[in-house]
Design a protein around this motif. Structure first.
Motif, PDB file in Angstrom:
ATOM      1  N   ASN A  62       0.699  -1.346  -0.050  1.00 61.44           N
ATOM      2  CA  ASN A  62      -0.014  -0.323  -0.527  1.00 61.44           C
ATOM      3  C   ASN A  62       0.945   1.173   0.108  1.00 61.44           C
ATOM      4  OD1 ASN A  62       0.713  -0.402   2.814  1.00 61.44           O
ATOM      5  ND2 ASN A  62      -1.085   0.541   3.392  1.00 61.44           N
ATOM      6  N   VAL A  63       1.890   1.416   0.364  1.00 58.33           N
ATOM      7  CA  VAL A  63       2.882   2.189  -0.296  1.00 58.33           C
ATOM      8  C   VAL A  63       3.986   1.664  -0.795  1.00 58.33           C
ATOM      9  CG1 VAL A  63       4.814   4.005   1.529  1.00 58.33           C
ATOM     10  CG2 VAL A  63       2.847   2.943   2.617  1.00 58.33           C
ATOM     11  N   ASP A  64       3.787   2.940  -2.183  1.00 58.44           N
ATOM     12  CA  ASP A  64       4.627   2.102  -2.956  1.00 58.44           C
ATOM     13  C   ASP A  64       5.825   2.911  -3.018  1.00 58.44           C
ATOM     14  OD1 ASP A  64       4.738   5.211  -4.638  1.00 58.44           O
ATOM     15  OD2 ASP A  64       2.421   4.793  -4.300  1.00 58.44           O
ATOM     16  N   VAL A  65       6.559   2.454  -4.666  1.00 58.92           N
ATOM     17  CA  VAL A  65       8.320   2.666  -4.218  1.00 58.92           C
ATOM     18  C   VAL A  65       7.695   4.016  -4.372  1.00 58.92           C
ATOM     19  CG1 VAL A  65       9.010   0.574  -4.817  1.00 58.92           C
ATOM     20  CG2 VAL A  65       8.502   2.236  -7.217  1.00 58.92           C
ATOM     21  N   LEU A  66       7.856   4.974  -4.886  1.00 57.93           N
ATOM     22  CA  LEU A  66       7.620   5.941  -5.147  1.00 57.93           C
ATOM     23  C   LEU A  66       7.650   6.987  -4.192  1.00 57.93           C
ATOM     24  CD1 LEU A  66       6.266   6.717  -8.927  1.00 57.93           C
ATOM     25  CD2 LEU A  66       8.490   7.058  -8.219  1.00 57.93           C
ATOM     26  N   THR A  67       6.307   6.644  -3.606  1.00 57.97           N
ATOM     27  CA  THR A  67       6.288   7.206  -2.390  1.00 57.97           C
ATOM     28  C   THR A  67       7.279   6.971  -0.909  1.00 57.97           C
ATOM     29  OG1 THR A  67       3.763   7.192  -2.327  1.00 57.97           O
ATOM     30  CG2 THR A  67       4.233   7.482  -0.431  1.00 57.97           C
ATOM     31  N   GLU A  68       7.602   6.153  -1.436  1.00 55.03           N
ATOM     32  CA  GLU A  68       8.811   5.838  -0.513  1.00 55.03           C
ATOM     33  C   GLU A  68      10.240   6.903  -0.479  1.00 55.03           C
ATOM     34  OE1 GLU A  68      10.943   2.374   2.292  1.00 55.03           O
ATOM     35  OE2 GLU A  68       9.800   1.569   1.211  1.00 55.03           O
ATOM     36  N   ALA A  69       9.786   6.597  -2.102  1.00 50.83           N
ATOM     37  CA  ALA A  69      11.880   7.522  -2.200  1.00 50.83           C
ATOM     38  C   ALA A  69      11.987   9.022  -1.823  1.00 50.83           C
ATOM     39  CB  ALA A  69      11.856   6.605  -4.376  1.00 50.83           C
ATOM     40  N   VAL A  70      10.684   9.558  -2.296  1.00 53.90           N
ATOM     41  CA  VAL A  70      10.342  11.101  -2.200  1.00 53.90           C
ATOM     42  C   VAL A  70       9.718  11.006  -0.092  1.00 53.90           C
ATOM     43  CG1 VAL A  70       8.185  12.465  -2.375  1.00 53.90           C
ATOM     44  CG2 VAL A  70       8.935  11.154  -4.379  1.00 53.90           C
ATOM     45  N   MET A  71       9.308  10.291  -0.058  1.00 50.64           N
ATOM     46  CA  MET A  71       9.903  10.727   2.335  1.00 50.64           C
ATOM     47  C   MET A  71      10.983  10.583   2.477  1.00 50.64           C
ATOM     48  SD  MET A  71       7.069  10.970   3.223  1.00 50.64           S
ATOM     49  CE  MET A  71       7.477  11.119   4.753  1.00 50.64           C
ATOM     50  N   LEU A  72      11.401   9.683   1.400  1.00 48.92           N
ATOM     51  CA  LEU A  72      13.517   9.739   2.478  1.00 48.92           C
ATOM     52  C   LEU A  72      14.051  10.583   1.763  1.00 48.92           C
ATOM     53  CD1 LEU A  72      14.141   5.919   1.491  1.00 48.92           C
ATOM     54  CD2 LEU A  72      13.700   7.014   3.793  1.00 48.92           C
ATOM     55  N   ALA A  73      13.570  11.053   0.549  1.00 47.08           N
ATOM     56  CA  ALA A  73      14.315  12.229   0.267  1.00 47.08           C
ATOM     57  C   ALA A  73      13.787  13.558   0.513  1.00 47.08           C
ATOM     58  CB  ALA A  73      14.509  12.852  -1.498  1.00 47.08           C
ATOM     59  N   VAL A  74      12.527  13.753   1.433  1.00 45.45           N
ATOM     60  CA  VAL A  74      11.922  15.039   1.841  1.00 45.45           C
ATOM     61  C   VAL A  74      12.500  15.112   3.302  1.00 45.45           C
ATOM     62  CG1 VAL A  74       9.790  16.187   2.725  1.00 45.45           C
ATOM     63  CG2 VAL A  74      10.042  15.201   0.411  1.00 45.45           C
ATOM     64  N   LEU A  75      12.605  13.690   4.118  1.00 45.88           N
ATOM     65  CA  LEU A  75      13.037  13.649   5.113  1.00 45.88           C
ATOM     66  C   LEU A  75      14.107  14.323   5.915  1.00 45.88           C
ATOM     67  CD1 LEU A  75      10.663  11.210   6.591  1.00 45.88           C
ATOM     68  CD2 LEU A  75      10.145  13.652   6.699  1.00 45.88           C
ATOM     69  N   LYS A  76      15.473  14.106   4.465  1.00 40.83           N
ATOM     70  CA  LYS A  76      16.766  14.723   5.059  1.00 40.83           C
ATOM     71  C   LYS A  76      16.230  16.390   5.227  1.00 40.83           C
ATOM     72  CE  LYS A  76      18.641  10.755   2.065  1.00 40.83           C
ATOM     73  NZ  LYS A  76      19.417  10.783   1.265  1.00 40.83           N
ATOM     74  N   HIS A  77      15.044  17.031   4.378  1.00 40.59           N
ATOM     75  CA  HIS A  77      15.120  18.304   4.587  1.00 40.59           C
ATOM     76  C   HIS A  77      14.598  18.807   5.487  1.00 40.59           C
ATOM     77  CE1 HIS A  77      17.688  18.772   1.043  1.00 40.59           C
ATOM     78  NE2 HIS A  77      17.377  17.919   0.400  1.00 40.59           N
ATOM     79  N   LYS A  78      14.226  17.683   7.186  1.00 39.56           N
ATOM     80  CA  LYS A  78      12.901  18.215   7.517  1.00 39.56           C
ATOM     81  C   LYS A  78      12.877  19.418   8.243  1.00 39.56           C
ATOM     82  CE  LYS A  78       9.692  17.508  10.690  1.00 39.56           C
ATOM     83  NZ  LYS A  78       9.395  17.501  11.786  1.00 39.56           N
ATOM     84  N   PRO A  79      14.130  20.140   8.315  1.00 36.32           N
ATOM     85  CA  PRO A  79      14.162  21.926   8.573  1.00 36.32           C
ATOM     86  C   PRO A  79      13.065  22.750   7.642  1.00 36.32           C
ATOM     87  CG  PRO A  79      15.978  20.688   9.279  1.00 36.32           C
ATOM     88  CD  PRO A  79      15.754  19.964   8.184  1.00 36.32           C
ATOM     89  N   VAL A  80      13.537  21.946   6.566  1.00 35.29           N
ATOM     90  CA  VAL A  80      12.368  23.164   5.846  1.00 35.29           C
ATOM     91  C   VAL A  80      10.654  23.456   6.224  1.00 35.29           C
ATOM     92  CG1 VAL A  80      11.669  23.030   2.962  1.00 35.29           C
ATOM     93  CG2 VAL A  80      14.647  23.120   4.203  1.00 35.29           C
ATOM     94  N   LEU A  81      10.025  21.775   5.985  1.00 32.48           N
ATOM     95  CA  LEU A  81       8.781  21.710   6.530  1.00 32.48           C
ATOM     96  C   LEU A  81       8.649  22.433   7.742  1.00 32.48           C
ATOM     97  CD1 LEU A  81       8.537  18.029   5.363  1.00 32.48           C
ATOM     98  CD2 LEU A  81       8.331  19.995   3.934  1.00 32.48           C
ATOM     99  N   ASP A  82      10.058  22.384   9.192  1.00 31.39           N
ATOM    100  CA  ASP A  82       9.385  23.070   9.792  1.00 31.39           C
ATOM    101  C   ASP A  82       9.156  24.218  10.333  1.00 31.39           C
ATOM    102  OD1 ASP A  82       9.272  20.237  11.271  1.00 31.39           O
ATOM    103  OD2 ASP A  82      11.093  20.467  11.678  1.00 31.39           O
TER     104      ASP A  82
END
Length: 366
Positions: free
Chosen positions: A253-273
């Motif tokens: 139910n979690v596809d490979v694109l979603t997982e890849a994007v999550m891993l990429a974005v979470l390296k930049h978590k301070p931006v989201l914060d």
């Protein structure tokens, strides 16, 4: 080609569950262009370097292969980014909506009770109805606060298998006191689900206790912090609960694109914060400006939106229509909970979007 009636419609009427035929589909707004303040989205786009990392991650994703059975790297990233305790088990979903459905499916036989305050997130009730459970809604107070005595009385009377508490609450914006949540938790005979979809805009969280409370899980989504298009939610709680709910999760139910994007974005978590902090900082200013307009009542909010009641010469529906003509999209509640009949929900946006909204409302109300 058959039309709206004919043999297909007759077969549908005889086959589809009558309670499903009686329901309306979940309304998804179709806001085109203009100023979009109707869906609690983050109005700020991701910086170029984050988008570059996302593009690289998507390019390298193995689209010819099914997703892996384990998500060790994603687990570590989620725990580090969102403070999930090491001893709490994790379950991922296609948004938090899927996880809500899985919880009800796992816990409820036909006729079992699902309980939540109302008005609240409509998917709580929809999931109960879809899966043959009985939904009990406990009205909030006139000021949209949690009615704790009524909630405890309803829990005692109905013995719900699942209790949902949105903290902060959607669509009203309030955050229930921890003491009230603890009282509900202590009274809940089944599972308490604390839905923290709007936690990034609020004080406090139950996530540090996600593994400690024997009848409680914490539900989150990344939709409100800038990733609404990704459709990713996560559930944290004691291993025995997560293991049972996981049995109903659709494979992959979690596809490979979603997982890849999550891993990429979470390296930049301070931006989201930083973006969430910017929105949170703008909330009080917008609330104060709206409260100065004639006939408007702005309810306290700990989320990335404001609930506003219109009691002047123009009601909420008329104001909603007038804003639409100006391509300013907010959320109305026609035909919904009567407590929201005179209300609009306004998502936080950029300073320019707030200025345009206020100018439009001054013109409309004049």
């Amino acid at each position: 080609m058959s039309g709206a009636g004919g043999p297909a419609a007759a077969r549908v009427a005889a086959t589809i569950r009558p309670d499903i035929q009686a329901l309306a589909a979940y309304p998804v707004g179709d806001a085109q262009d203009g100023i979009k303040l109707d869906a609690m989205e983050n109005p700020y786009s991701l910086p170029a370097d984050v988008r570059d990392d996302i593009a690289a991650a998507a390019r390298d994703a193995a689209l010819n292969r099914y997703p892996a059975a384990r998500h060790d790297a994603l687990d570590a990233a989620i725990r580090g980014a969102f403070g999930v305790p090491a001893d709490a088990a994790l379950l991922y979903g296609n948004g938090s909506d899927e996880l809500i459905h899985l919880i009800v499916q796992a816990c409820c036989a036909p006729g079992d009770v699902v309980l939540a305050p109302v008005p609240s997130f409509v998917i709580f009730e929809m999931a109960a109805r879809f899966h043959h459970a009985h939904f009990v809604g406990v009205p909030l107070t006139a000021g949209f606060e949690l009615d704790l005595p009524a909630t405890l009385a309803a829990i005692h009377a109905h013995r719900p298998k699942v209790v949902f508490l949105a903290v902060p609450n959607n669509p009203t914006g309030g955050r229930w006191p921890d003491e009230a949540i603890e009282a509900v938790r202590a009274a809940t005979p089944g599972l308490l689900v604390i839905d923290e979809a709007y936690q990034p805009f609020s004080d406090g969280t139950w996530m540090p206790r996600a593994a400690q409370l024997p009848n409680t899980v914490v539900l989150r989504t990344v939709s409100k912090i800038g990733l609404a298009g990704l459709r990713f939610g996560y559930l944290a709680g004691p291993t025995p609960w997560i293991a049972e709910i996981d049995k109903l999760r659709p494979p992959y139910n979690v596809d490979v694109l979603t997982e890849a994007v999550m891993l990429a974005v979470l390296k930049h978590k301070p931006v989201l914060d930083e973006q969430a902090a910017r929105l949170r900082a703008s909330r009080a200013e917008l609330a104060a400006a709206l409260a100065k307009l004639p006939g408007l009542t702005v309810f306290p909010s700990s989320a990335n939106f404001l609930l506003v009641r219109f009691s002047g010469k123009m009601g909420a529906n008329a104001v909603h229509r007038a804003l639409k003509t100006r391509k300013i999209w907010v959320r109305g509640f026609p035909g919904g909970d009567p407590a929201l009949a005179d209300c609009l929900r306004i998502s936080l946006g950029t300073p320019d979007e707030h200025a345009a909204l206020l100018a439009a409302l001054r013109d409309i109300l004049a």
